[in-house]
Scaffold this motif. Sequence first.
Motif, PDB file in Angstrom:
ATOM      1  N   GLU A  45       1.978   5.852   8.024  1.00 34.78           N
ATOM      2  CA  GLU A  45       2.116   4.181   8.594  1.00 34.78           C
ATOM      3  C   GLU A  45       2.765   3.162   7.631  1.00 34.78           C
ATOM      4  OE1 GLU A  45      -2.426   4.595   7.941  1.00 34.78           O
ATOM      5  OE2 GLU A  45      -2.269   3.410   7.068  1.00 34.78           O
ATOM      6  N   ARG A 102       4.923   2.469  -1.248  1.00 31.31           N
ATOM      7  CA  ARG A 102       4.786   4.092  -2.345  1.00 31.31           C
ATOM      8  C   ARG A 102       5.332   4.796  -2.778  1.00 31.31           C
ATOM      9  NH1 ARG A 102      -0.676   6.141  -1.283  1.00 31.31           N
ATOM     10  NH2 ARG A 102       0.587   7.549   0.379  1.00 31.31           N
ATOM     11  N   ARG A 150      -7.772  12.709  -3.227  1.00 29.02           N
ATOM     12  CA  ARG A 150      -6.884  13.109  -1.897  1.00 29.02           C
ATOM     13  C   ARG A 150      -5.361  13.043  -2.821  1.00 29.02           C
ATOM     14  NH1 ARG A 150      -6.376   9.475   2.263  1.00 29.02           N
ATOM     15  NH2 ARG A 150      -7.953   8.248   2.282  1.00 29.02           N
ATOM     16  N   TYR A 151      -5.664  11.705  -3.753  1.00 31.35           N
ATOM     17  CA  TYR A 151      -4.124  11.223  -3.967  1.00 31.35           C
ATOM     18  C   TYR A 151      -3.310  12.121  -5.174  1.00 31.35           C
ATOM     19  CZ  TYR A 151      -4.607   6.883  -1.486  1.00 31.35           C
ATOM     20  OH  TYR A 151      -4.744   6.114  -0.258  1.00 31.35           O
ATOM     21  N   GLY A 195       1.052  -1.067   0.013  1.00 35.67           N
ATOM     22  CA  GLY A 195       0.136  -0.312  -0.047  1.00 35.67           C
ATOM     23  C   GLY A 195       0.261   1.322  -0.263  1.00 35.67           C
ATOM     24  N   GLY A 196       0.486   2.368   1.042  1.00 35.43           N
ATOM     25  CA  GLY A 196       0.558   3.367   0.490  1.00 35.43           C
ATOM     26  C   GLY A 196       2.177   3.870   1.091  1.00 35.43           C
ATOM     27  N   ASP A 221       1.557  -0.446   6.037  1.00 32.07           N
ATOM     28  CA  ASP A 221       1.056  -1.471   5.995  1.00 32.07           C
ATOM     29  C   ASP A 221       1.310  -2.831   5.633  1.00 32.07           C
ATOM     30  OD1 ASP A 221      -1.795  -0.206   6.532  1.00 32.07           O
ATOM     31  OD2 ASP A 221      -1.465   0.973   4.657  1.00 32.07           O
ATOM     32  N   ARG A 263      -2.290  16.006  -3.199  1.00 33.37           N
ATOM     33  CA  ARG A 263      -1.501  15.391  -2.142  1.00 33.37           C
ATOM     34  C   ARG A 263      -0.033  14.304  -3.235  1.00 33.37           C
ATOM     35  NH1 ARG A 263      -1.038  10.284   1.120  1.00 33.37           N
ATOM     36  NH2 ARG A 263      -3.496  10.897   1.512  1.00 33.37           N
ATOM     37  N   ARG A 289     -11.192   9.249  -2.630  1.00 30.44           N
ATOM     38  CA  ARG A 289      -9.620   8.971  -2.183  1.00 30.44           C
ATOM     39  C   ARG A 289      -8.438   9.280  -3.589  1.00 30.44           C
ATOM     40  NH1 ARG A 289      -8.718   4.838   1.542  1.00 30.44           N
ATOM     41  NH2 ARG A 289      -6.249   4.065   0.447  1.00 30.44           N
ATOM     42  N   ASN A 292      -0.810   1.896  -5.384  1.00 31.83           N
ATOM     43  CA  ASN A 292      -1.336   1.039  -3.629  1.00 31.83           C
ATOM     44  C   ASN A 292      -1.199  -0.400  -3.610  1.00 31.83           C
ATOM     45  OD1 ASN A 292      -1.461   3.879  -2.821  1.00 31.83           O
ATOM     46  ND2 ASN A 292      -3.611   3.786  -3.175  1.00 31.83           N
ATOM     47  N   ASP A 350     -16.493   0.685  -4.499  1.00 31.56           N
ATOM     48  CA  ASP A 350     -16.820   0.965  -3.093  1.00 31.56           C
ATOM     49  C   ASP A 350     -16.182   2.597  -4.151  1.00 31.56           C
ATOM     50  OD1 ASP A 350     -15.330   2.389  -1.377  1.00 31.56           O
ATOM     51  OD2 ASP A 350     -13.578   0.956  -1.372  1.00 31.56           O
ATOM     52  N   ARG A 372      -7.461  -4.103  -4.902  1.00 30.55           N
ATOM     53  CA  ARG A 372      -7.042  -2.755  -4.399  1.00 30.55           C
ATOM     54  C   ARG A 372      -7.502  -1.353  -5.350  1.00 30.55           C
ATOM     55  NH1 ARG A 372      -3.218  -2.637   0.600  1.00 30.55           N
ATOM     56  NH2 ARG A 372      -3.086  -4.787   0.941  1.00 30.55           N
ATOM     57  N   ASP A 373      -7.663  -0.063  -4.911  1.00 30.23           N
ATOM     58  CA  ASP A 373      -8.016   0.598  -5.514  1.00 30.23           C
ATOM     59  C   ASP A 373      -7.326   0.831  -6.904  1.00 30.23           C
ATOM     60  OD1 ASP A 373      -5.557   1.810  -3.933  1.00 30.23           O
ATOM     61  OD2 ASP A 373      -6.652   3.776  -2.293  1.00 30.23           O
ATOM     62  N   THR A 424     -15.829   4.801  -2.254  1.00 29.86           N
ATOM     63  CA  THR A 424     -14.972   5.903  -1.415  1.00 29.86           C
ATOM     64  C   THR A 424     -13.992   6.158  -2.387  1.00 29.86           C
ATOM     65  OG1 THR A 424     -13.863   3.886  -0.121  1.00 29.86           O
ATOM     66  CG2 THR A 424     -15.744   4.618   1.048  1.00 29.86           C
ATOM     67  N   ARG A 425     -13.374   5.688  -3.009  1.00 31.58           N
ATOM     68  CA  ARG A 425     -11.947   5.493  -3.776  1.00 31.58           C
ATOM     69  C   ARG A 425     -12.545   6.682  -5.092  1.00 31.58           C
ATOM     70  NH1 ARG A 425     -11.531  -0.784  -5.394  1.00 31.58           N
ATOM     71  NH2 ARG A 425     -10.791  -1.732  -3.681  1.00 31.58           N
TER      72      ARG A 425
HETATM   73  N1  CTP Z   1      -7.376   0.552   0.468  1.00 29.52           N
HETATM   74  C1  CTP Z   1      -8.329   0.259  -1.375  1.00 29.52           C
HETATM   75  N2  CTP Z   1      -9.619   0.343  -1.096  1.00 29.52           N
HETATM   76  C2  CTP Z   1      -9.819   1.564  -0.176  1.00 29.52           C
HETATM   77  C3  CTP Z   1      -9.452   2.060   0.707  1.00 29.52           C
HETATM   78  C4  CTP Z   1      -8.001   0.819   0.772  1.00 29.52           C
HETATM   79  O1  CTP Z   1      -8.289  -0.873  -1.680  1.00 29.52           O
HETATM   80  N3  CTP Z   1     -11.049   1.726  -0.246  1.00 29.52           N
HETATM   81  C5  CTP Z   1      -6.072  -0.148  -0.030  1.00 29.52           C
HETATM   82  C6  CTP Z   1      -5.207   0.098  -0.923  1.00 29.52           C
HETATM   83  O2  CTP Z   1      -4.527  -0.868  -1.567  1.00 29.52           O
HETATM   84  C7  CTP Z   1      -4.251   1.018   0.207  1.00 29.52           C
HETATM   85  C8  CTP Z   1      -4.713   0.091   1.528  1.00 29.52           C
HETATM   86  O3  CTP Z   1      -5.775  -0.510   1.513  1.00 29.52           O
HETATM   87  O4  CTP Z   1      -3.220   1.402  -0.278  1.00 29.52           O
HETATM   88  C9  CTP Z   1      -4.479   1.344   2.824  1.00 29.52           C
HETATM   89  O5  CTP Z   1      -5.314   1.925   2.991  1.00 29.52           O
HETATM   90  P1  CTP Z   1      -5.311   3.465   3.235  1.00 29.52           P
HETATM   91  O6  CTP Z   1      -4.784   3.037   5.191  1.00 29.52           O
HETATM   92  O7  CTP Z   1      -6.165   4.362   3.743  1.00 29.52           O
HETATM   93  O8  CTP Z   1      -3.821   4.670   2.822  1.00 29.52           O
HETATM   94  P2  CTP Z   1      -2.787   4.280   2.550  1.00 29.52           P
HETATM   95  O9  CTP Z   1      -2.246   3.171   1.710  1.00 29.52           O
HETATM   96  O10 CTP Z   1      -1.819   4.380   3.731  1.00 29.52           O
HETATM   97  O11 CTP Z   1      -1.903   4.988   1.643  1.00 29.52           O
HETATM   98  P3  CTP Z   1      -2.064   7.054   2.490  1.00 29.52           P
HETATM   99  O12 CTP Z   1      -2.306   6.854   3.894  1.00 29.52           O
HETATM  100  O13 CTP Z   1      -1.073   7.365   1.670  1.00 29.52           O
HETATM  101  O14 CTP Z   1      -3.721   7.897   2.076  1.00 29.52           O
END
Ligand code: CTP
Length: 396
Positions: free
Chosen positions: A49, A39, A183-184, A35-36, A51, A187, A180, A137, A174, A132-133, A176-177
């Motif tokens: 954080e 990346r 945001r990405y 994940g992040g 993952d 950022r 997301r 990630n 999903d 994943r999104d 919520t993507r």
């Molecule tokens: N994820 C996903 N779909 C979502 C939320 C999360 O696929 N709706 C996956 C992504 O691969 C993401 C990982 O879960 O990288 C962890 O999610 P999150 O902690 O929210 O994001 P980070 O990867 O840590 O990225 P950041 O904190 O920089 O936003």
Amino acid sequence: MDRRGRTVLEALDGAPAGRELLAAAAGLEGVHLVGGAVRDLLRGTAPRELDVVVEDDPATLIGRLAAGAQPSGSDPPGAAQTTVRHARFDTATVTTSGGRIDIARSRRERYPTPGALPEVEPAPLAEDLGRRDFTVNAIAVDLADGTVRAAPHALEDLEAGRLRVLHDRSFLEDPTRLLRLARYRVRLGFAVETETAALAAASSLDGLSGARIGAELRLALLEPDPLAVLAGLDGLPLLIDAGLARCATQLLPGDGRVDLMILGAATRGLTTEAWLESLEFTARERDVVLAVWDAERLAGAMAGAARASDLHAVLGRQPVEAVAVAGALGPGEAARSWLEDLRQVRLEIGGDDLLAAGVPPGPQVGRRLARTLARKLDGELGGGREAELASALGPP
Ligand code: CTP
């Protein structure tokens, strides 16, 4: 070892939580950073954080991290503070002295209905990456040997700075993507791949619960540039006045909540209390947003306040966020003077002093104190307790 894998492991070893994670994972197979975190480490920036995905039962890793135990005993034990296990997804969050580590078992997800939380079951790493999104990630680094496993296009997209979904139903399953993505984009400064942009444009937040929208909005508001993120969000009752928001942010004191102020300013006049309630922010947070919605009226009242005591009467019970936005709408000097100075003014005396001096208990105690505070605010009292007491005990 893969060049990228080495980069990630070295960077991880240099980060406090990373070092604890590497120590806890020593000797275990199938433990991957994903994940992040991957990346960000590959981009040379610090992850927020860590993952971790484990291809088997994550209990051993979670147990070691939670205990702060080191398997080989070369380093002093770390100090894990909290472990929260989420049974639904077979996941855990461990907050170590170095930072937060999220651990999950490698899994596949099925969405019973679009927008709902997924049903999950254990699955191989490739499937975990594929659910994943965005491709950037969906890169995993094996903590044992640095082997990199990535979803198709992931490494080239990271290199090019491109956001691409992994399959056509991603936003549908999903939504919520969509948030997301906004945001990405801001950022990371990444571009949205053409097909992904088309899929996003054809998707909506319909079907997403208010609570999930609220959770994503919280994250958007905590981004380094929340205004740019909000400006890129479609389908929400938001209008960004960047000039107003910047001016209000400059006025807001350190104890204010810039996220709530911006949410209030951006939604002012555009939506209802019912919508705000649906986001499931706390009652206190909602009160701040509601007060910001009322900033226009507040600005008018502030403009009509001739003396400091008038300002106190208008602003005494207002959250600082509402005062800052009201100030940005016009009476900036009044807002600054209140926020930086007047709101801190207190009497040195209290009700007990008046009672001790013979004032009978009752509403007039409060009235005398209020009158004295107004005089103090307006600079009509000499300094010190004696002057205050004389004023409070004297004629109205
Ligand atoms: N994820 C996903 N779909 C979502 C939320 C999360 O696929 N709706 C996956 C992504 O691969 C993401 C990982 O879960 O990288 C962890 O999610 P999150 O902690 O929210 O994001 P980070 O990867 O840590 O990225 P950041 O904190 O920089 O936003």
